[in-house]
Design a protein around this motif. Structure first.
Motif, short mmCIF file in Angstrom:
data_model
loop_
_atom_site.label_atom_id
_atom_site.label_comp_id
_atom_site.label_asym_id
_atom_site.label_seq_id
_atom_site.Cartn_x
_atom_site.Cartn_y
_atom_site.Cartn_z
N LEU A 1 0.80 -1.23 0.00
CA LEU A 1 0.00 0.00 0.00
C LEU A 1 0.83 1.28 0.00
O LEU A 1 0.43 2.28 -0.58
CB LEU A 1 -0.93 0.00 1.21
N LEU A 2 1.97 1.27 0.64
CA LEU A 2 2.77 2.49 0.74
C LEU A 2 3.22 3.03 -0.62
O LEU A 2 3.19 4.25 -0.84
CB LEU A 2 3.96 2.27 1.66
N PRO A 3 3.65 2.20 -1.57
CA PRO A 3 4.06 2.76 -2.87
C PRO A 3 2.90 3.40 -3.64
O PRO A 3 3.13 4.21 -4.54
CB PRO A 3 4.61 1.56 -3.63
N GLY B 1 -4.47 26.29 -19.80
CA GLY B 1 -3.58 27.29 -20.37
C GLY B 1 -2.26 27.38 -19.65
O GLY B 1 -1.38 28.12 -20.08
N PHE B 2 -2.09 26.71 -18.57
CA PHE B 2 -0.81 26.72 -17.85
C PHE B 2 -0.12 25.38 -18.06
O PHE B 2 -0.74 24.34 -18.13
CB PHE B 2 -1.01 26.94 -16.35
N ALA B 3 1.17 25.43 -18.09
CA ALA B 3 1.95 24.21 -18.27
C ALA B 3 2.15 23.54 -16.90
O ALA B 3 2.27 24.20 -15.90
CB ALA B 3 3.29 24.54 -18.89
N ARG B 4 2.19 22.24 -16.96
CA ARG B 4 2.40 21.49 -15.72
C ARG B 4 3.72 20.72 -15.85
O ARG B 4 3.93 20.00 -16.80
CB ARG B 4 1.23 20.52 -15.52
N PHE B 5 4.57 20.87 -14.86
CA PHE B 5 5.87 20.20 -14.87
C PHE B 5 5.91 19.23 -13.68
O PHE B 5 5.84 19.64 -12.55
CB PHE B 5 7.02 21.20 -14.76
N ASP B 6 6.02 17.99 -13.98
CA ASP B 6 6.11 16.97 -12.91
C ASP B 6 7.48 16.38 -12.86
O ASP B 6 8.16 16.04 -13.68
CB ASP B 6 5.09 15.85 -13.11
N PRO C 1 1.57 12.03 -3.50
CA PRO C 1 1.28 13.35 -2.94
C PRO C 1 0.17 14.03 -3.73
O PRO C 1 0.00 13.80 -4.93
CB PRO C 1 2.60 14.11 -3.05
N PHE C 2 -0.57 14.86 -3.07
CA PHE C 2 -1.66 15.59 -3.70
C PHE C 2 -1.09 16.62 -4.65
O PHE C 2 -0.23 17.42 -4.30
CB PHE C 2 -2.52 16.27 -2.63
#
Length: 134
Positions: free
Chosen positions: A115-117, A129-134, A121-122
């Protein structure tokens, strides 16, 4: 009390447990020494209170009834999380033997590692219109 007179004699004098000669010596000393007189008066007052507190023991049936009421109130106040505590004690104390303790711990470790893996994170939603960087 700083005069050095025997506190034991004063304590015995409260109940009249001294010999006649010791009684006379103690009575004479109490007339002369204010500190011993205050100590003696405190002893008498304490002894009187203790005698007032003495009472007969309640009947065994009354004690049994009181125990029953207390235990029924304890049983009535069981909380919803008591099952978790009972389970934890069962696992850690090994009420069914060491094999069950190790099996329970193995199950707990396997479940935790599975379960831990999966916990991530939220990540807040990104407006259009905004870029998302993960």
């Amino acid at each position: 009390m700083s005069c050095g007179f025997s506190k034991e004699w004063l304590s015995l004098h409260v109940e009249g447990d001294l010999s006649d000669s010791q009684e006379r010596i103690t009575a004479r000393h109490l007339r002369e020494c204010g500190a011993c007189r205050r100590f003696f008066d405190d002893l008498q007052e304490t002894q009187a209170r203790m005698k007032q507190l003495r009472c007969e023991m309640p009947a065994e049936s009354a004690l049994a009834e009181a125990r029953h009421q207390v235990m029924s109130k304890i049983d009535a106040t069981r909380r919803w999380w008591d099952w978790g505590v009972s389970f934890e004690r069962w696992i850690l104390l090994g009420l069914r033997g060491r094999r069950y303790t190790f099996a329970g711990l193995a199950v707990a470790v396997i479940m935790s590692s599975a379960l831990l893996p999966q916990i991530r994170p939220f990540a807040p939603a990104v407006p259009a219109g905004f870029a998302r960087f993960d």
